[in-house]
Design a protein around this motif. Structure first.
Motif, PDB file in Angstrom:
ATOM      1  N   SER A 286       0.811  -1.101  -0.193  1.00  0.00           N
ATOM      2  CA  SER A 286      -0.177  -0.182   0.011  1.00  0.00           C
ATOM      3  C   SER A 286       0.799   0.994  -0.064  1.00  0.00           C
ATOM      4  O   SER A 286       2.129   0.913   0.112  1.00  0.00           O
ATOM      5  CB  SER A 286      -0.967   0.089   1.160  1.00  0.00           C
ATOM      6  OG  SER A 286      -0.056   0.254   2.442  1.00  0.00           O
ATOM      7  N   GLY A 287       0.381   2.373   0.192  1.00  0.00           N
ATOM      8  CA  GLY A 287       1.154   3.836   0.215  1.00  0.00           C
ATOM      9  C   GLY A 287       1.901   3.752   1.424  1.00  0.00           C
ATOM     10  O   GLY A 287       2.481   4.707   1.655  1.00  0.00           O
ATOM     11  N   ALA A 288       1.766   2.883   2.349  1.00  0.00           N
ATOM     12  CA  ALA A 288       2.298   2.832   3.698  1.00  0.00           C
ATOM     13  C   ALA A 288       3.745   2.164   3.654  1.00  0.00           C
ATOM     14  O   ALA A 288       4.339   2.065   4.573  1.00  0.00           O
ATOM     15  CB  ALA A 288       1.493   2.232   4.986  1.00  0.00           C
ATOM     16  N   ILE A 289       4.106   2.098   2.621  1.00  0.00           N
ATOM     17  CA  ILE A 289       5.570   1.483   2.309  1.00  0.00           C
ATOM     18  C   ILE A 289       6.247   2.785   2.265  1.00  0.00           C
ATOM     19  O   ILE A 289       6.107   3.504   1.269  1.00  0.00           O
ATOM     20  CB  ILE A 289       5.827   0.299   1.336  1.00  0.00           C
ATOM     21  CG1 ILE A 289       5.038  -0.635   1.717  1.00  0.00           C
ATOM     22  CG2 ILE A 289       7.173   0.255   0.944  1.00  0.00           C
ATOM     23  CD1 ILE A 289       5.603  -1.498   2.838  1.00  0.00           C
ATOM     24  N   SER A 290       7.482   3.003   2.595  1.00  0.00           N
ATOM     25  CA  SER A 290       8.221   4.255   2.347  1.00  0.00           C
ATOM     26  C   SER A 290       8.802   4.521   1.074  1.00  0.00           C
ATOM     27  O   SER A 290       8.669   3.608   0.296  1.00  0.00           O
ATOM     28  CB  SER A 290       9.586   3.998   3.602  1.00  0.00           C
ATOM     29  OG  SER A 290       9.168   3.773   4.675  1.00  0.00           O
TER      30      SER A 290
END
Lengths: 105, 153
Positions: free
Chosen positions: A64-68
């Motif tokens: 998701s967008g929660a990976i750096s």
């Protein structure tokens, strides 16, 4: 894509290979606001990453967008030999994609 | 009766075709089966059910390597390692993120129970690792203190 986005390395220790990959990607969550315009920056992130050993799937990651930003990924698999091919590819939510391959060292 | 079932079948099929052509379901997205509902879930249990996981058993065989204090929530290195055999997937959650599921790793073939990546964390919370192995789900958690949140705004 013209520019290479994947830096890939695979090392072998006693038959277990450790693959390390760095991908260049903005990884926008879609929640961040542009400081100048105050508008939200549209989401732009990698959705799937797949890693292959000699053409066989080893890992399929769903992100998701929660990976750096500029993601790092490392994984391990058994049964590796020197010279084996390791392939990594990604695709994002805007239709972008790239792939790279390397040999086990 | 037969005609009715036939009509139903064709209607359903054309419905899918329309959806595909309208770009609602791009073929690539369908093939990759990216679990949208799990990633959009607002709580850990919802995200788990989106991945088809019901309950998880706490396990001591999962090691989460993450900093105790993360200065920058935008880059929190997380390594998950497990000695559980026959691992089919590893998922990493940041409990208090807007959408807790950060990533899901499906492991195949000769893959080992190991993944490392870097995640974004909105605020101080637990990092939860869920390992699916042999039809069962195991979990472990580790508290990470975040000084600066990494999810925008």
């Amino acid at each position: 894509m013209a520019k290479k986005t994947i830096r890939l390395r695979a090392s072998n220790k006693g038959g277990t290979a450790t693959v390390k990959a760095l991908i260049t990607h903005p990884m926008e969550t879609g929640l961040r606001k542009d400081k100048k315009t105050g508008k939200k920056v549209p989401a732009h992130f990698i959705q799937t990453v797949s890693g292959k050993h000699n053409g066989k799937d080893v890992i399929i990651a769903e992100w998701s967008g929660a990976i750096s930003k500029n993601p790092y990924l490392s994984f391990q698999f058994n049964g590796a030999n020197k010279g084996d091919t390791v392939e990594l590819s990604w695709s994002d939510n805007m239709g972008g994609s790239d792939s790279a391959s390397t040999k086990v060292r | 009766m037969q005609r009715r079932t036939f009509m139903k079948g064709t209607l359903a099929a054309s419905g899918v075709a329309v959806a595909v052509s309208a770009g609602l379901l791009s073929p690539r997205a369908v093939m990759a089966a990216w679990p949208k509902s799990a990633f959009e879930a607002k709580s850990v249990p919802d995200a788990l059910s989106g991945l088809g996981i019901g309950t998880t058993a706490t396990s001591g065989d999962i090691q989460i390597k993450a900093p105790d204090i993360a200065e920058n929530g935008a880059v929190v290195p997380v390594t998950v390692k497990t000695s559980i055999g026959d691992v089919s997937s590893i998922s990493i959650f940041a409990e208090k993120n807007n959408s807790p599921l950060t990533s899901n790793f499906n492991l195949k073939g000769s893959a080992q129970g190991f993944v490392a990546t870097r995640i974004k964390m909105q605020k101080t919370s637990a990092v939860i690792a869920v390992v699916k192995a042999g039809g069962k789900a195991y979990s472990a958690r580790k508290e990470v203190k975040v000084t600066i949140g990494g999810c925008g705004g």
